[in-house]
Design a protein around this motif. Structure first.
Motif, PDB file in Angstrom:
ATOM      1  N   THR A  64      29.516  19.422  97.971  1.00 26.81           N
ATOM      2  CA  THR A  64      29.781  20.862  97.961  1.00 26.81           C
ATOM      3  C   THR A  64      30.259  21.312  96.593  1.00 26.81           C
ATOM      4  OG1 THR A  64      31.929  20.323  98.868  1.00 26.81           O
ATOM      5  CG2 THR A  64      30.281  21.180 100.392  1.00 26.81           C
ATOM      6  N   ARG A  65      30.976  20.440  95.913  1.00 28.17           N
ATOM      7  CA  ARG A  65      31.412  20.806  94.571  1.00 28.17           C
ATOM      8  C   ARG A  65      30.225  20.879  93.614  1.00 28.17           C
ATOM      9  NH1 ARG A  65      36.664  16.965  94.825  1.00 28.17           N
ATOM     10  NH2 ARG A  65      35.602  16.161  96.659  1.00 28.17           N
ATOM     11  N   PHE A  66      29.241  20.004  93.880  1.00 26.35           N
ATOM     12  CA  PHE A  66      28.011  20.123  93.112  1.00 26.35           C
ATOM     13  C   PHE A  66      27.353  21.476  93.368  1.00 26.35           C
ATOM     14  CE2 PHE A  66      23.780  19.500  91.693  1.00 26.35           C
ATOM     15  CZ  PHE A  66      22.935  19.830  92.732  1.00 26.35           C
ATOM     16  N   CYS A  67      27.347  21.901  94.625  1.00 30.33           N
ATOM     17  CA  CYS A  67      26.755  23.207  94.938  1.00 30.33           C
ATOM     18  C   CYS A  67      27.473  24.313  94.172  1.00 30.33           C
ATOM     19  CB  CYS A  67      26.823  23.486  96.434  1.00 30.33           C
ATOM     20  SG  CYS A  67      25.810  22.391  97.421  1.00 30.33           S
ATOM     21  N   ALA A  68      28.818  24.258  94.202  1.00 31.38           N
ATOM     22  CA  ALA A  68      29.566  25.299  93.497  1.00 31.38           C
ATOM     23  C   ALA A  68      29.262  25.267  92.016  1.00 31.38           C
ATOM     24  CB  ALA A  68      31.057  25.110  93.751  1.00 31.38           C
ATOM     25  N   GLY A  69      29.296  24.061  91.428  1.00 27.50           N
ATOM     26  CA  GLY A  69      28.989  23.945  90.007  1.00 27.50           C
ATOM     27  C   GLY A  69      27.601  24.438  89.691  1.00 27.50           C
ATOM     28  N   GLY A  70      26.641  24.106  90.558  1.00 30.46           N
ATOM     29  CA  GLY A  70      25.277  24.549  90.335  1.00 30.46           C
ATOM     30  C   GLY A  70      25.162  26.069  90.362  1.00 30.46           C
ATOM     31  N   VAL A  71      25.878  26.686  91.292  1.00 34.05           N
ATOM     32  CA  VAL A  71      25.830  28.150  91.362  1.00 34.05           C
ATOM     33  C   VAL A  71      26.344  28.758  90.057  1.00 34.05           C
ATOM     34  CG1 VAL A  71      26.883  30.141  92.460  1.00 34.05           C
ATOM     35  CG2 VAL A  71      25.957  28.322  93.841  1.00 34.05           C
ATOM     36  N   LEU A  72      27.469  28.219  89.565  1.00 37.33           N
ATOM     37  CA  LEU A  72      28.035  28.773  88.330  1.00 37.33           C
ATOM     38  C   LEU A  72      27.135  28.558  87.132  1.00 37.33           C
ATOM     39  CD1 LEU A  72      31.831  28.085  88.480  1.00 37.33           C
ATOM     40  CD2 LEU A  72      30.555  30.160  88.942  1.00 37.33           C
ATOM     41  N   VAL A  73      26.365  27.495  87.138  1.00 34.47           N
ATOM     42  CA  VAL A  73      25.421  27.288  86.040  1.00 34.47           C
ATOM     43  C   VAL A  73      24.233  28.207  86.195  1.00 34.47           C
ATOM     44  CG1 VAL A  73      23.754  25.669  85.101  1.00 34.47           C
ATOM     45  CG2 VAL A  73      26.056  24.931  85.519  1.00 34.47           C
ATOM     46  N   ALA A  74      23.755  28.341  87.433  1.00 33.26           N
ATOM     47  CA  ALA A  74      22.512  29.075  87.650  1.00 33.26           C
ATOM     48  C   ALA A  74      22.683  30.559  87.385  1.00 33.26           C
ATOM     49  CB  ALA A  74      22.023  28.833  89.075  1.00 33.26           C
ATOM     50  N   LEU A  75      23.863  31.122  87.681  1.00 27.97           N
ATOM     51  CA  LEU A  75      24.010  32.571  87.586  1.00 27.97           C
ATOM     52  C   LEU A  75      23.726  33.125  86.194  1.00 27.97           C
ATOM     53  CD1 LEU A  75      27.017  33.403  89.903  1.00 27.97           C
ATOM     54  CD2 LEU A  75      24.660  34.158  90.081  1.00 27.97           C
ATOM     55  N   PRO A  76      24.416  32.659  85.141  1.00 29.35           N
ATOM     56  CA  PRO A  76      24.126  33.255  83.839  1.00 29.35           C
ATOM     57  C   PRO A  76      22.709  32.985  83.362  1.00 29.35           C
ATOM     58  CG  PRO A  76      25.767  31.530  83.634  1.00 29.35           C
ATOM     59  CD  PRO A  76      25.522  31.698  85.065  1.00 29.35           C
ATOM     60  N   ILE A  77      22.216  31.776  83.609  1.00 26.87           N
ATOM     61  CA  ILE A  77      20.866  31.453  83.153  1.00 26.87           C
ATOM     62  C   ILE A  77      19.850  32.350  83.838  1.00 26.87           C
ATOM     63  CG2 ILE A  77      19.140  29.661  82.982  1.00 26.87           C
ATOM     64  CD1 ILE A  77      21.266  28.681  81.469  1.00 26.87           C
ATOM     65  N   THR A  78      19.979  32.509  85.139  1.00 23.98           N
ATOM     66  CA  THR A  78      19.036  33.354  85.861  1.00 23.98           C
ATOM     67  C   THR A  78      19.120  34.794  85.369  1.00 23.98           C
ATOM     68  OG1 THR A  78      19.490  31.959  87.747  1.00 23.98           O
ATOM     69  CG2 THR A  78      18.207  33.936  88.135  1.00 23.98           C
ATOM     70  N   ALA A  79      20.342  35.283  85.192  1.00 25.80           N
ATOM     71  CA  ALA A  79      20.487  36.657  84.721  1.00 25.80           C
ATOM     72  C   ALA A  79      19.813  36.824  83.368  1.00 25.80           C
ATOM     73  CB  ALA A  79      21.971  37.020  84.642  1.00 25.80           C
ATOM     74  N   LEU A  80      20.064  35.879  82.475  1.00 22.58           N
ATOM     75  CA  LEU A  80      19.459  35.948  81.149  1.00 22.58           C
ATOM     76  C   LEU A  80      17.947  35.941  81.254  1.00 22.58           C
ATOM     77  CD1 LEU A  80      20.315  35.844  78.167  1.00 22.58           C
ATOM     78  CD2 LEU A  80      19.885  33.402  78.245  1.00 22.58           C
ATOM     79  N   PHE A  81      17.425  35.054  82.077  1.00 21.43           N
ATOM     80  CA  PHE A  81      15.983  34.931  82.197  1.00 21.43           C
ATOM     81  C   PHE A  81      15.375  36.197  82.766  1.00 21.43           C
ATOM     82  CE2 PHE A  81      12.206  32.466  82.351  1.00 21.43           C
ATOM     83  CZ  PHE A  81      11.476  32.988  83.390  1.00 21.43           C
ATOM     84  N   LEU A  82      15.989  36.735  83.814  1.00 19.61           N
ATOM     85  CA  LEU A  82      15.421  37.935  84.415  1.00 19.61           C
ATOM     86  C   LEU A  82      15.483  39.117  83.446  1.00 19.61           C
ATOM     87  CD1 LEU A  82      16.635  37.648  88.095  1.00 19.61           C
ATOM     88  CD2 LEU A  82      14.383  37.245  87.141  1.00 19.61           C
ATOM     89  N   ALA A  83      16.563  39.170  82.641  1.00 23.79           N
ATOM     90  CA  ALA A  83      16.659  40.274  81.689  1.00 23.79           C
ATOM     91  C   ALA A  83      15.575  40.167  80.629  1.00 23.79           C
ATOM     92  CB  ALA A  83      18.040  40.265  81.038  1.00 23.79           C
ATOM     93  N   LEU A  84      15.235  38.957  80.243  1.00 23.73           N
ATOM     94  CA  LEU A  84      14.250  38.777  79.172  1.00 23.73           C
ATOM     95  C   LEU A  84      12.898  38.365  79.713  1.00 23.73           C
ATOM     96  CD1 LEU A  84      16.470  36.949  76.583  1.00 23.73           C
ATOM     97  CD2 LEU A  84      15.834  39.332  76.638  1.00 23.73           C
ATOM     98  N   GLN A  85      12.664  38.643  80.989  1.00 21.25           N
ATOM     99  CA  GLN A  85      11.440  38.151  81.619  1.00 21.25           C
ATOM    100  C   GLN A  85      10.204  38.660  80.898  1.00 21.25           C
ATOM    101  OE1 GLN A  85      11.315  39.094  85.734  1.00 21.25           O
ATOM    102  NE2 GLN A  85       9.248  38.328  85.957  1.00 21.25           N
ATOM    103  N   LYS A  86      10.298  39.893  80.428  1.00 19.43           N
ATOM    104  CA  LYS A  86       9.123  40.499  79.791  1.00 19.43           C
ATOM    105  C   LYS A  86       8.674  39.652  78.606  1.00 19.43           C
ATOM    106  CE  LYS A  86       9.683  44.052  77.102  1.00 19.43           C
ATOM    107  NZ  LYS A  86       9.472  45.220  76.223  1.00 19.43           N
TER     108      LYS A  86
END
Lengths: 498, 453, 402
Positions: free
Chosen positions: B418-440
């Protein structure tokens, strides 16, 4: 067969004919290739001979400044007023000399060169209780190769130095002015701009890619493994033994395993590339269709698997499919199955599961590419096709598919070779398991060549076999590239728009 | 594109009533067919979306299952039985003096961003026509701002400046200078005469206010990131260490790798010199060797330079950037599409190749620049193999991928799922946001470069 | 070449004189230690106590890093120089570590003491041929059965256990595809698989009897186990779902207590068809890296000997629950009262001390286990199973160092 007859054939027959032609031409191509290689070698030797002749004539015809430059690099340039160049050449020569003939004999270039043929002879021994390390075969090999690089660079620079002297002499004789240092520096931003741009990257690639690759190729001919580990033990040259071990099919060798792993690698690359390709294209067409709303939203949702780092999503999904994981637990709770589905423990299930999960990861990428390309197809083509009475499938077959294949042909090739080396998906999902008694050397049913290589390097520290495997992966990739490059031009000529 | 379906008119020469009936029938069946197809497509898309998003939703759900109250390992049910809890997230930050640290950092970063913005605005108002003077003044303002925040940091946090921290400060000064210079040029940018003289060229229209806000935010983010990297605490929970490590590596790599890749692809695309074909062929051949082959050699090479285990972070940056020149393919494809006439007209006007590169090509290459930066930034977050090999044995110097992988797969860590899940969420959030913002830009890079033969 | 050799010899002589002089004065450099994560705090306390008791080492800096036992061994093998000076590992890695030059022999005086004070199994585990290579630390690396008292009524037969668990819908965890747990069946049924080593860590002879009627019977029992709906492959309590019973070791005692709560119970392994399951007795030990400096080597020896002495072993048991290998420590009251250790003790009577196995054996055994789990041998007859075991033995034989 004449051109007219060829055009009359049906599509599959055309393909078969082309493949047939390819194999018929193969010996011819191979012979041409060999001839080309021979010509290239001959030209190389010719070039070498010419260079030596050049050097001799330059010495004979040159003035005292040129002749002194043979000994002291950069003297000629400096004496003729080009301080910058002279200084650089001289600096290089000094560094080279210091490195090769360093006073501390233990670390000079000559030391390493000398030991290169034996890779070290002084063993580690004990003095009372403490250990005194002898030769370190690893560093002998590494620095030996580095020294050889250095020597080659030195010879090249020396020749450059001599040539520059000759050119300078000729320029002066014809009455023109030589370039001053200031001119040289300025030209770095202009005529020599490519040197400015490429200097650092080339150095980086040479030291951090070319040198290690060359080193590992050489390791493939040694016996560097867990029982011959520097600094405690020495390793030495063994010639082609490792290739025998990996490729032969005795019981103690890995030949059977190797062919099985190779087969699965190719099958996996094929499915991973083409399944993703066609499904991605399909999804792109679906989303791109007139009348579908919220196109951006669908695309964004699907793109999530690219956005979220693979190590998070794949690790989680691999645990999801485990025998006591979410999926099996849910299915058992709903009563659909009575014992867990062997997603990762049965070889065939594992392979299929991996391919399916790779579809999950890979479709969005292909979808983006396909969308971009599809938008470029002029809509009138579709309109006119519809007026002519074509249905959707025929339009796809005759318009969309050929256009896509034409534009993304090279991309498919790079994707295929990339999937041969697709480490992440296999490693994170199944770790190469399940193992089996039929596969030796710790290889598993879902192992690619590259994950096997990784296991050998990290788990077994069997570097010699890992190096051999790396060479074989290179051979496989190169062969595939060559074959496809030879087939593509014929494809390109065919697929024009009718 | 019109939304309404244009009915196909099927003219049948017959009685008047018959004609109308035929036409109506044709349109109705045609649109009915269309609608059926569209509905089925919608259904397929909805199912696909559910399948695509399901694992991530599950990941988030499972990260809320407390490892103290319930099992922290892998289980076969989805929702936590003992209630939703933030225990896993708390564990990730355990041991650090989290709140004071982040608060102070935020404050200092905001202050410095404000100083820098003021400085650049004032310089612009100066109205000096001399480009060099303006840039010099901006850089001076940067240095002053940087000095300011170092002084604040030392004062407020009572930080002892050891050799290690001094080294990090110098490195971050370099990064700040580069970033600040880019931002300053953004403010001070005047499209060059050469560019404007080309017929058909249009300046990109963005409102001034939006520009300023974006620039301010960029400054703030850069300063904050640099500070975060410097002040990274050595904590009981290694997760913040790993996060800071990966962020540091990603930031440095993003900048350095972009510069290298753009240089190489520009050189190979626009410049003609002896050895060009040779370089491209050699890179092609070298690229066919698997990357892991060289792991052990690189490890020992780095070891000679002292860049392994505790020096793993600079070591990783060196590895990523040194060979990044080999990934020029996509950028080169993009540069190939820029018409050479631009170059030629500029050179006729007397520009050196360097000026052509910087003033003409770079502004036009914005999509590919952003694409390269994005790719370079995202790569270190997912790198398990090299990071685990270079830093083995030294846990504070792992990166996020290695740390989280060990939490799941190494036997010493039981019940860390479960701690891996939490850590994964915290890693995924900024990366995903960055990617979606620069998707174009990502799409442009991928379609533009990857498919041009 | 000769000049180089002469210079090296001269340097060596100088250094040895210097180190001889230094040895009298203790050591004040840096020592790096790798221990399991949950013992880092404990170890640092003990190191402080050591420095207090030995003033000549009071100026040493000791760096303790959390590196688990499996990782420690593979890290040392990858790069000995960058590895720790003292590290803990399990005895299956001993031969590999010696072959890679990562272990220094135990000092002679210390060796005598170790032999006298620790139990026979642990001493055998740290010895290759006639040379002792590490300091024994624990004797509790074996495995036994944890189970839920309320579900399993009688843990003495495997059939009974499985019947109870199937009725209750709970899982039985046994890691079939591990060469370590697998031997429970084979050794219990009377088969043998051991390797003889020489002093250098080379495996020179294999003694195997897997390809026999006993082996076939054992393999059939394993296959029958995997066909039970309650069977799940695994050996970790924290990663288990619907746990009813698990074959596991003392390191999971805490997790098992949490999982079962009041219904926590431990016992020796059950019988299968009347045959008592056997297995391995495992040991953990501290190893010292070969050093180029005599003073540092002396310091490491002293520190390692201290960390595996009787008092520290008892303290370690009290801190993290690891069963000691020291004979006196094993007679300690707290140790005797521990349920898990008692179960382990009962099981050890049927176990063989784990000797040295080639690194490839473990993946071979995993391969066999994976094949069984995949259902490959579900319909195989005795002759086919005998063939499989014959191939297994032949492959094991090929792993001998020639």
């Amino acid at each position: 067969m004449t051109d007219l007859e060829y055009l009359k054939l049906s599509k599959p027959a055309k393909l078969i004919f082309r493949i047939h032609q390819f194999f018929k031409n193969l010996p011819g191509m191979a012979w041409n290739g060999l001839k080309g290689l021979g010509l290239a070698i001959a030209r190389l030797f010719g070039g070498l001979g010419k260079s030596v002749a050049d050097l001799v004539t330059t010495f004979k015809d040159g003035d005292w400044k040129t002749r002194l430059s043979y000994l002291i690099m950069g003297f000629g340039s400096a004496a003729r007023g080009q301080w910058g160049r002279g200084l650089l050449f001289f600096l290089f020569q000094t560094v080279f000399n210091v490195y090769m003939f360093m006073p501390n004999a233990a670390f000079s270039g000559c030391y390493y060169l000398g030991k290169l043929s034996t890779l070290g002879t002084v063993e580690t021994y004990k003095e009372g209780r403490r250990t005194v390390y002898g030769d370190n075969s690893f560093f002998i090999l590494l620095y030996g190769v580095l020294t050889i690089f250095f020597i080659l660079a030195f010879i090249y620079t020396w020749r450059l130095n001599v040539k520059q002297n000759r050119i300078s002499e000729q320029i002066l004789k014809s009455g023109h002015r030589l370039k001053s240092t200031r001119d040289d520096v300025k030209s770095l931003a202009d005529e020599q701009f490519h040197k400015t741009l490429l200097a650092l990257p080339t150095l980086g690639v040479l030291i951090f890619t070319a040198l290690p690759i060359l080193f590992m190729i050489l390791v493939a001919f040694t016996n560097f493994d867990s029982t011959h580990q520097p600094p405690g033990k020495l390793f030495t040259w063994v010639g082609w033994d490792n290739f025998h071990t990996l490729l032969s099919t005795d019981t103690a060798s890995y030949g059977n395993t190797f062919s099985q792993v190779l087969l699965w690698t190719l099958i996996w690359a094929f499915f991973a590339t083409f399944l993703n390709y066609f499904l991605g294209m399909l999804v792109a067409i679906m989303i791109n269709k007139k009348g579908i709303k919220l196109k951006k939203m669908w695309r964004t949702i699907l793109v999530m698997t690219i956005a979220i780092p693979q190590f998070v999503s794949l690790l989680y999904v691999s645990k999801m499919f485990a025998a006591d994981g979410l999926i099996n637990g849910a299915l058992m709770r709903w009563g659909w199955i009575s014992s867990p589905l062997p997603f990762w423990t049965d070889p065939h299930w594992a392979r299929v599961t991996i391919i399916v999960i790779n579809v999950w990861i890979g479709i969005p990428y292909l979808m983006l590419i396909a969308t971009g390309i599809l938008m470029n197809i002029p809509a009138d083509l579709y309109e006119s096709a519809r007026i002519d009475g074509a249905n959707a499938f025929q339009m796809y077959q005759k318009i969309t598919l050929p256009y896509m294949l034409f534009v993304t042909g090279p991309y498919l090739l790079t994707s295929f070779t990339g999937n041969i080396n697709n480490f992440n998906v296999i490693f994170l999902l199944s770790g190469g398991k399940p193992l089996s008694l039929e596969l030796s050397g710790n290889a598993g049913y879902t192992d690619l060549l590259i994950t096997w290589l990784y296991k050998m390097t990290v788990n077994d520290t069997n570097y010699k076999l890992a190096a051999v495997m790396g060479i074989l992966v290179f051979v496989v990739t190169a062969v595939i590239n060559l074959i496809v490059y030879n087939m593509i031009p014929s494809v390109k000529n065919e697929e024009d728009f009718q | 594109m019109s939304k309404k379906q244009i009915p196909e008119v099927d003219i049948v020469v017959d009685e008047k009533a018959g004609v109308i009936r035929e036409v109506k029938q044709a349109t109705r069946s045609k649109s009915g067919h269309e609608r059926r197809v569209n509905t089925s497509i919608y259904i397929i898309l909805v199912i696909m979306s559910i399948i695509w998003l399901a694992p991530f939703v599950f990941l988030v759900f499972q990260s809320f299952r407390s490892y103290k109250l319930e099992s922290g390992g892998m289980v076969d049910y989805l929702l936590p039985k003992n209630g939703w809890s933030l225990d896993n997230y708390r564990f990730l930050f355990e041991g650090s003096n989290f709140f004071p640290w982040w608060g102070t950092t935020l404050l200092i970063a905001a202050l410095c961003a404000a100083v820098l913005t003021l400085a650049t605005v004032m310089i612009k108002r100066l109205g000096s026509e001399n480009r060099h003077m303006k840039t010099l003044l901006t850089v001076l303002a940067l240095v002053v701002g940087y000095g300011l925040f170092i002084a604040l940091m030392v004062r407020l946090l009572g930080l002892a400046v050891s050799a290690e921290i001094a080294g990090k400060l110098v490195l971050s000064a370099l990064l700040l200078l580069i970033a600040g210079y880019i931002v300053a040029r953004f403010y001070l940018k005047q499209d060059s005469r050469l560019l404007r003289s080309i017929p058909g060229y249009e300046k990109e229209k963005t409102s001034d206010v939006v520009k300023k806000v974006i620039a301010l935010f960029a400054e703030f983010a850069v300063i904050f990131a640099i500070l975060a990297c410097i002040l990274k605490p050595m904590t009981a929970s290694q997760y913040l260490n790993w996060y800071g490590n990966t962020l540091t590596v990603a930031l440095f790599t993003a900048v350095i790798q972009t510069v290298i890749v753009l240089s190489v692809s520009y050189a190979l695309s626009r410049l003609r010199f002896r050895g060009r074909k040779l370089i491209m062929n050699v890179v092609l051949v070298l690229g066919m060797f698997p990357g892991f082959l060289t792991m052990i050699t690189l490890y020992f090479l780095l070891k000679q330079l002292g860049l392994t285990q505790s020096g793993a972070i600079p070591g990783m940056i060196l590895i990523y950037c040194a060979s990044s020149g080999m990934g020029y393919y996509i950028s080169k494809g993009f540069f190939d599409t820029i018409p050479k006439s631009l170059d030629e007209s500029a050179r006729i006007d007397g520009a050196t190749r360097f000026q052509v590169f910087l003033k003409i090509i770079m502004p036009l290459a914005k999509p590919i620049v952003i694409y390269t930066i994005l790719m370079a930034f995202m790569a270190p977050w997912g790198d398990y193999v090299f990071a685990s090999y270079i830093a083995f044995g030294s846990e504070p110097n792992f990166n996020v991928a290695v740390g989280l992988y060990r939490w799941v797969n190494v036997n010493d860590y039981q019940g860390y799922f479960t701690r891996f899940c939490a850590g994964g969420v915290l890693v995924a959030l900024p990366i995903t946001a960055l990617f979606l913002a620069l998707q174009k830009y990502y799409v442009e890079g991928v379609t533009g470069g990857a498919v041009k033969g | 070449m000769k000049k180089v050799l002469a210079m090296v010899l001269a340097a060596v002589m100088l250094l040895s004189v210097a180190s001889f002089a230094a040895a009298e004065e203790g050591f004040s450099g840096e020592i790096k230690i790798w221990v399991a994560e949950n013992t880092v705090d404990f170890t640092s306390q003990q190191v402080e106590a050591f420095k207090a008791a030995h003033p000549e080492y009071a100026n040493m800096t000791v760096k303790i890093e959390p590196v688990g036992e499996g990782d420690a061994a593979s890290n040392m093998i990858t790069d000995v120089e960058a590895g720790a000076d003292i590290f803990s590992f399990a005895q299956d890695q001993l031969a590999r570590l010696v072959a890679a030059g990562a272990l220094e022999t135990v000092e002679e005086n210390n060796a005598e003491a170790v032999k006298a004070e620790n139990d026979a199994g642990s001493v055998a585990a740290v010895t290759l041929g006639d040379t002792m290579y590490a300091y024994p630390m624990t004797s509790d690396n074996g495995y036994f059965l944890y189970y839920d008292k309320s579900v399993v009524s009688d843990p003495s037969t495997l059939e009974g256990i499985l019947a109870d668990l199937e009725a209750a819908g709970k899982n039985f965890y046994f890691e079939i595809n591990s060469g370590w747990y697998q031997t429970a069946f084979f050794f219990g049924y009377g088969c043998e698989l051991t390797f003889d080593t020489d002093d250098e860590g080379n495996l020179v002879k294999m003694n195997a009897s897997y390809a026999s009627d006993n082996g076939v019977a054992a393999l059939k029992a394993i296959i029958k186990l995997t066909q039970s709906p309650a069977f799940v492959n695994g050996s970790s309590v924290s990663n288990a779902t619907n746990l009813g019973a698990i074959v596991d070791g003392t390191w999971d005692a805490g997790a098992a207590k949490d999982a079962f709560g009041e219904n926590y119970a431990a016992a020796k392994l059950p019988t299968v068809d009347g045959v008592q399951l056997g297995g391995f007795g495992g040991f953990k030990m501290l190893g010292v890296k070969p050093q180029i400096d005599d003073a540092k080597l002396a310091a490491c020896d002293a520190l390692a000997a201290y960390l595996t002495s009787e008092e520290v072993q008892i303290a370690r048991y009290n801190a993290v629950g690891w069963g000691p290998s020291n004979l006196n420590a094993q007679k300690n009251e707290a140790v005797q009262a521990d349920e898990a250790l008692a179960a382990l003790g009962a099981q050890l009577a049927f176990c063989a001390p784990q000797g040295q196995y080639p690194g490839d054996y473990w993946s071979l055994a995993t391969a066999l286990g994976d094949d069984v789990i995949a259902g490959k041998y579900n319909d195989a007859d005795d002759a086919a199973l005998l063939e499989v075991l014959k191939n297994f033995e032949a492959t094991c034989e090929s792993y001998l160092n020639k």
